[in-house]
Design a protein around this motif. Structure first.
Motif, short mmCIF file in Angstrom:
data_model
loop_
_atom_site.label_atom_id
_atom_site.label_comp_id
_atom_site.label_asym_id
_atom_site.label_seq_id
_atom_site.Cartn_x
_atom_site.Cartn_y
_atom_site.Cartn_z
N GLN A 171 2.01 1.68 -3.48
CA GLN A 171 0.95 2.22 -4.33
C GLN A 171 0.80 3.72 -4.12
OE1 GLN A 171 -0.60 0.65 -6.72
NE2 GLN A 171 0.44 -1.27 -6.24
N SER A 172 0.88 4.15 -2.86
CA SER A 172 0.77 5.59 -2.62
C SER A 172 1.99 6.31 -3.17
CB SER A 172 0.60 5.87 -1.12
OG SER A 172 1.80 5.56 -0.42
N SER B 18 0.83 -1.20 0.00
CA SER B 18 0.00 0.00 0.00
C SER B 18 0.86 1.25 0.00
CB SER B 18 -0.95 0.00 1.20
OG SER B 18 -0.21 0.11 2.41
N SER B 19 1.98 1.20 0.70
CA SER B 19 2.92 2.33 0.69
C SER B 19 3.49 2.53 -0.71
CB SER B 19 4.05 2.06 1.69
OG SER B 19 5.08 2.99 1.54
N ASP C 188 2.80 9.47 -6.07
CA ASP C 188 3.78 10.54 -5.88
C ASP C 188 4.80 10.54 -7.01
OD1 ASP C 188 2.53 11.25 -3.55
OD2 ASP C 188 3.97 10.21 -2.23
#
Length: 141
Positions: A51-52, A48-49, A56
């Motif tokens: 993906q975020s 999930s990190s 960015d």
């Protein structure tokens, strides 16, 4: 020797087996399952990190592309302005040289006309001498 079933021995083996299963569950299987669960949770957090961070990264890539595009446009404008200035300077110098050359040409033409007039005047002065020389040559023939 005969083989007989001993119920106490069977009960002892059964109790030992159940105790072994219980101890393995407490000391091995539960810690291993906890570790695997923690690892899965860590992997999920990392995904999930990631993906975020992909969002960015895409935003940063777009900013980089926009900055490069603006820089290219500015470079093209600077080049265009510099080219125009260079052309203007070049044309100024060429026009100055043309004017200087035309002035020199006019001066040279004027000097040649003055020399022509002077030579014509000298020839007119020398005309009687040439006439006498010509007459004398014609008489000799």
């Amino acid at each position: 020797m005969s083989i007989t079933l001993n119920p106490y021995l069977m009960l002892l083996v059964f109790v030992t087996f159940i105790l072994l299963i219980y101890l393995l569950n407490q000391w091995l299987f539960k810690p291993m399952m906890t570790f695997i669960g923690n690892r899965d949770a860590s992997i999920e957090r990392d995904l999930s990190s990631t993906q975020s961070h992909k969002g960015d990264i895409q935003r940063i890539d777009e900013e980089i592309t926009q900055i490069l595009s603006n820089a290219r446009k500015e470079a093209a404008q600077i080049l265009e302005v510099a080219t125009k200035e260079a052309k203007a300077t070049y044309e100024e110098k060429i026009n100055a040289k043309k004017a200087e050359n035309e002035k020199k040409l006019a001066e040279s033409k004027q000097a040649l006309q003055d020399q022509q007039a002077q030579l014509y005047a000298e020839l007119l002065e020398q005309l009687p001498v040439f006439k006498l020389a010509l007459d004398s040559k014609l008489k000799q023939i």
